[in-house]
Structure formats: C-alpha cells, structure tokens
Design a protein around this motif. Structure first.
Motif, PDB file in Angstrom:
ATOM      1  N   GLY A 172       0.804  -1.222   0.000  1.00 51.22           N
ATOM      2  CA  GLY A 172       0.000   0.000   0.000  1.00 51.22           C
ATOM      3  C   GLY A 172       0.837   1.272   0.000  1.00 51.22           C
ATOM      4  N   CYS A 173       2.038   1.219  -0.611  1.00 53.03           N
ATOM      5  CA  CYS A 173       2.830   2.457  -0.668  1.00 53.03           C
ATOM      6  C   CYS A 173       2.669   3.132  -2.032  1.00 53.03           C
ATOM      7  N   LYS A 174       3.076   4.390  -2.100  1.00 56.42           N
ATOM      8  CA  LYS A 174       3.020   5.162  -3.351  1.00 56.42           C
ATOM      9  C   LYS A 174       4.403   5.091  -3.984  1.00 56.42           C
ATOM     10  N   ILE A 175       4.490   4.666  -5.217  1.00 50.81           N
ATOM     11  CA  ILE A 175       5.810   4.459  -5.819  1.00 50.81           C
ATOM     12  C   ILE A 175       5.997   5.269  -7.093  1.00 50.81           C
ATOM     13  N   THR A 176       7.158   5.914  -7.159  1.00 51.60           N
ATOM     14  CA  THR A 176       7.584   6.570  -8.392  1.00 51.60           C
ATOM     15  C   THR A 176       8.774   5.780  -8.921  1.00 51.60           C
ATOM     16  N   GLY A 177       8.730   5.409 -10.192  1.00 50.37           N
ATOM     17  CA  GLY A 177       9.865   4.729 -10.813  1.00 50.37           C
ATOM     18  C   GLY A 177      10.638   5.718 -11.678  1.00 50.37           C
ATOM     19  N   LEU A 178      11.964   5.599 -11.668  1.00 48.85           N
ATOM     20  CA  LEU A 178      12.803   6.441 -12.531  1.00 48.85           C
ATOM     21  C   LEU A 178      13.654   5.515 -13.381  1.00 48.85           C
ATOM     22  N   ASP A 179      13.644   5.746 -14.696  1.00 46.97           N
ATOM     23  CA  ASP A 179      14.457   4.874 -15.566  1.00 46.97           C
ATOM     24  C   ASP A 179      14.954   5.660 -16.769  1.00 46.97           C
ATOM     25  N   LEU A 180      16.174   5.321 -17.194  1.00 46.72           N
ATOM     26  CA  LEU A 180      16.792   6.031 -18.313  1.00 46.72           C
ATOM     27  C   LEU A 180      16.432   5.407 -19.666  1.00 46.72           C
ATOM     28  N   THR A 181      15.802   4.243 -19.665  1.00 48.95           N
ATOM     29  CA  THR A 181      15.364   3.627 -20.934  1.00 48.95           C
ATOM     30  C   THR A 181      13.930   4.091 -21.213  1.00 48.95           C
ATOM     31  N   GLU A 182      13.801   4.916 -22.260  1.00 46.29           N
ATOM     32  CA  GLU A 182      12.495   5.542 -22.528  1.00 46.29           C
ATOM     33  C   GLU A 182      11.395   4.530 -22.793  1.00 46.29           C
TER      34      GLU A 182
ATOM     35  N   PHE B 278      11.113   1.527 -21.730  1.00 42.93           N
ATOM     36  CA  PHE B 278      10.695   0.882 -20.478  1.00 42.93           C
ATOM     37  C   PHE B 278       9.687   1.774 -19.735  1.00 42.93           C
ATOM     38  N   CYS B 279       9.935   3.076 -19.707  1.00 46.79           N
ATOM     39  CA  CYS B 279       9.005   3.975 -18.994  1.00 46.79           C
ATOM     40  C   CYS B 279       7.627   3.940 -19.658  1.00 46.79           C
ATOM     41  N   ARG B 280       7.621   3.943 -20.996  1.00 47.60           N
ATOM     42  CA  ARG B 280       6.334   3.894 -21.727  1.00 47.60           C
ATOM     43  C   ARG B 280       5.594   2.594 -21.427  1.00 47.60           C
ATOM     44  N   VAL B 281       6.324   1.463 -21.533  1.00 50.88           N
ATOM     45  CA  VAL B 281       5.669   0.161 -21.345  1.00 50.88           C
ATOM     46  C   VAL B 281       5.256  -0.012 -19.869  1.00 50.88           C
ATOM     47  N   ALA B 282       6.106   0.448 -18.944  1.00 52.45           N
ATOM     48  CA  ALA B 282       5.764   0.349 -17.511  1.00 52.45           C
ATOM     49  C   ALA B 282       4.457   1.108 -17.229  1.00 52.45           C
ATOM     50  N   THR B 283       4.297   2.281 -17.839  1.00 52.48           N
ATOM     51  CA  THR B 283       3.082   3.071 -17.632  1.00 52.48           C
ATOM     52  C   THR B 283       1.865   2.346 -18.216  1.00 52.48           C
ATOM     53  N   MET B 284       2.045   1.802 -19.415  1.00 50.68           N
ATOM     54  CA  MET B 284       0.942   1.083 -20.069  1.00 50.68           C
ATOM     55  C   MET B 284       0.518  -0.139 -19.232  1.00 50.68           C
ATOM     56  N   LEU B 285       1.500  -0.914 -18.734  1.00 49.80           N
ATOM     57  CA  LEU B 285       1.174  -2.126 -17.957  1.00 49.80           C
ATOM     58  C   LEU B 285       0.522  -1.763 -16.620  1.00 49.80           C
ATOM     59  N   THR B 286       0.948  -0.637 -16.045  1.00 46.64           N
ATOM     60  CA  THR B 286       0.378  -0.193 -14.762  1.00 46.64           C
ATOM     61  C   THR B 286      -1.088   0.215 -14.956  1.00 46.64           C
ATOM     62  N   GLU B 287      -1.369   0.886 -16.085  1.00 54.60           N
ATOM     63  CA  GLU B 287      -2.764   1.249 -16.376  1.00 54.60           C
ATOM     64  C   GLU B 287      -3.596  -0.009 -16.626  1.00 54.60           C
ATOM     65  N   LEU B 288      -2.987  -0.977 -17.299  1.00 58.61           N
ATOM     66  CA  LEU B 288      -3.688  -2.245 -17.562  1.00 58.61           C
ATOM     67  C   LEU B 288      -4.118  -2.907 -16.249  1.00 58.61           C
ATOM     68  N   CYS B 289      -3.276  -2.795 -15.222  1.00 56.90           N
ATOM     69  CA  CYS B 289      -3.602  -3.372 -13.900  1.00 56.90           C
ATOM     70  C   CYS B 289      -4.457  -2.420 -13.067  1.00 56.90           C
ATOM     71  N   GLY B 290      -4.733  -1.211 -13.573  1.00 56.41           N
ATOM     72  CA  GLY B 290      -5.548  -0.242 -12.824  1.00 56.41           C
ATOM     73  C   GLY B 290      -4.827   0.324 -11.604  1.00 56.41           C
ATOM     74  N   MET B 291      -3.494   0.419 -11.674  1.00 57.47           N
ATOM     75  CA  MET B 291      -2.743   0.857 -10.480  1.00 57.47           C
ATOM     76  C   MET B 291      -2.131   2.245 -10.651  1.00 57.47           C
ATOM     77  N   GLN B 292      -2.599   3.002 -11.633  1.00 59.30           N
ATOM     78  CA  GLN B 292      -1.946   4.282 -11.963  1.00 59.30           C
ATOM     79  C   GLN B 292      -2.081   5.339 -10.863  1.00 59.30           C
ATOM     80  N   ASP B 293      -3.000   5.156  -9.895  1.00 60.22           N
ATOM     81  CA  ASP B 293      -3.085   6.147  -8.808  1.00 60.22           C
ATOM     82  C   ASP B 293      -1.947   5.973  -7.801  1.00 60.22           C
ATOM     83  N   ASP B 294      -1.360   4.787  -7.774  1.00 60.66           N
ATOM     84  CA  ASP B 294      -0.316   4.503  -6.771  1.00 60.66           C
ATOM     85  C   ASP B 294       1.081   4.377  -7.359  1.00 60.66           C
ATOM     86  N   VAL B 295       1.159   4.113  -8.666  1.00 58.62           N
ATOM     87  CA  VAL B 295       2.464   3.827  -9.275  1.00 58.62           C
ATOM     88  C   VAL B 295       2.617   4.657 -10.544  1.00 58.62           C
ATOM     89  N   SER B 296       3.724   5.408 -10.640  1.00 61.48           N
ATOM     90  CA  SER B 296       3.962   6.184 -11.873  1.00 61.48           C
ATOM     91  C   SER B 296       5.446   6.127 -12.225  1.00 61.48           C
TER      92      SER B 296
END
Ligand SMILES: C[S@@+](CC[C@H](N)C(=O)[O-])C[C@H]1O[C@@H](n2cnc3c(N)ncnc32)[C@H](O)[C@@H]1O
Length: 280
Positions: free
Chosen positions: A91-101, A103-121
C-alpha cells in the motif's frame, strides 16, 4: 563514454521497439488471457527483471520494513514489476525512474492495464541526476540497476539527497566477485562498456562516504543460484522458455545471457547482495 552515448547504448541494449505490443500479444494470443483482468502477478515473469523475480522483491521488502503510505522511489524501475508488487502488497506510493524511454512507456501502459496508476507512476531520467527535490522520499529502492552505473558514489549521494531524514536505501545488486573477468553477454550488458561491477568492500565504502549507515548486508548468491539455474535451463531448452519472460526484452541471445549469469555465479565472478541502509 559521454552522457549522451551512455544513454543511447542503454536504450539500444534494453529498449526493444514494439515491446509493449509484443507483451500484450503474448498475453492475449499465446496465453489466452483476458486483458481486462490482468494483475501484477500475471506480469511478473517479464516485468520483474532481476534474479529471484517477484519472490526476491517480496523478500527484500520484508527486510526493508516497507509500510503503508510510504513514499518510495524505485531507481532503474524497468517495466515496473517491482513497483507494482510493492504497491499491491504494502500500500505504498511508488515513483519509478528509468533512463530507458521505452521501459518507462511500457511500464506506464502495464500499470494502467492493472488499474494501479493512482499509486504507481514512472518518469524518464538518470539516477545520477534525479529530477526530484531533496527529502522527497521515505525509501529509495533499487534492484539490479547499479550494474549499469559507473559513478556509484554519485548514485548513492543522489539517493541520500532525495531521502527524508532517517529514510532508507534498499537494494539488490550484482557485485564483482573475487574472479575476473566477466563472461559476456549478460542480461545487463552485451559488451563490457555497459557493465560496471565493484567488489562488495568498495561498494560498502562508497555507501558510507555518501552518508549511509548499514543495517542489513546479505550475500544471497547461494540462496538464488539453484533456482536461477533452472530458469536459465528452461530459457535455453529446445522447447524454449514459457512465452511470457525476459526473452521478450533481451531477444534471441537471452538463453546465452542467462547461461552466462549461472557460469559467472558458479565461478565467483559475480555475487548477489541484498542490503538495507539508513540515511545518517
Ligand atoms: C536489469 S534492469 C532491472 C529493472 C528493474 N529494477 C527490475 O528489477 O525489474 C536495469 C534497469 O536499470 C535502468 N538503468 C540503468 N542505468 C540507469 C540510470 N543511470 N538511470 C536510471 N535508470 C538506469 C535500465 O534502463 C534498466 O531498466
């Protein structure tokens, strides 16, 4: 290597064009899964891109004293598997930082797919120059990203800067063993110019210099070696690996890379360490 060349090499190594579509197509067409019902656990075989997978993330989280409502930064967040696992279990709020662009795009897409975009960006950026204010996080988390980062003192100093007073740095890293050189390719580098491994004692000195006090330091090489040996054997078997796996990221030489990780671990060319440190 200049910063720009380094970023390009990293993006060439990890950032396969069309990775997100390929993952969706494997889930839907090869595994027959309903994309409207995908969970973090379903994605973990491809999105937890480190030795030990999701089990190692959960083990490290327990060592870390992860708690609800904590502001967590994941350095080198990849496809976001660890971040989603931590948010879901703690139940924590997580921000991910990555230098591979990509990966950031796909990570965001997969997080939205799981409906977790309020907690993980996710944010695109360099761990050596983080786009965050000082004291912004309670915990800085990182799993197997430091192997790609040469200036480790700066990495730890940046982690120290963005942590609030008393905050923790928590990591799982591949470090240099007593035997050299490394057998290449490995999942984090096809050539030596992307692999920056230091021996444990050097890493501990740099962490202290950056202002951290060690709370936990565990060599988990033996614990994870047998299981990883099985994963590597499956990846290289004639039947091929299960359809959802890191071969979607690494491509046709994934089997060779995983075999080399086993060989490097076996021959003490690398060791795997988990650690928890406190900002002092
Ligand atoms: C082996 S992957 C691990 C990904 C993720 N931590 C996981 O365990 O699933 C290493 C990651 O570190 C990222 N990385 C390497 N150097 C970086 C840097 N200087 N700044 C931010 N991210 C970096 C890479 O882009 C890649 O996503």
């Amino acid at each position: 290597m200049s910063d720009k060349n380094y970023e390009n090499s990293l993006n060439t190594h990890y950032g396969r064009v069309g990775l997100g579509d390929r993952i969706l197509s494997v889930l839907r067409d090869e595994m027959g899964m309903d994309l409207d019902a995908i969970t973090t656990d379903d994605l973990s075989p491809v999105a937890e891109f480190h030795i030990g997978g999701q089990a190692a993330t959960l083990e490290l989280a327990q060592l870390a004293g992860m708690g609800a409502g904590m502001r967590v930064l994941d350095l080198g967040s990849g496809l976001g598997g660890p971040a989603r696992t931590l948010a879901q279990h703690y139940g924590c709020k997580i921000t991910g930082l990555d230098l591979t662009e990509e990966f950031c795009r796909v990570a965001t897409m997969l997080t939205e797919l799981c409906g977790m975009q309020d907690d993980v960006s996710f944010k695109h950026g360099n761990a050596l120059d983080m786009p965050f204010d000082g004291g912004a996080f309670d915990l800085v988390w990182t799993q197997q990203a430091g192997m790609n980062i040469e200036d480790k003192l700066r990495l730890y100093q940046e982690a120290h800067r963005v942590l609030a007073a008393g905050g923790r740095l928590v990591f799982q890293e591949v470090l240099c063993g007593p035997v050299t050189p490394l057998h290449l390719p490995v999942p984090w580098a096809r050539e030596a110019d992307l692999s920056f491994l230091l021996p444990p004692d050097d890493v501990r000195d740099l962490l202290e210099q950056a202002g951290f006090r060690e709370m936990v330091w565990r060599d988990v090489t033996a614990q994870y070696l047998d299981e990883y040996r099985k994963v590597a054997a499956r990846t290289a078997s004639p039947d091929g690996p299960p359809p959802l796996g890191v071969q979607l990221i690494l491509g046709p030489d994934a089997g060779q890379m995983r075999k080399n990780v086993v060989r490097n671990l076996d021959e003490q060319r690398i060791v795997l360490v988990q650690s928890v440190l406190k900002k002092s």
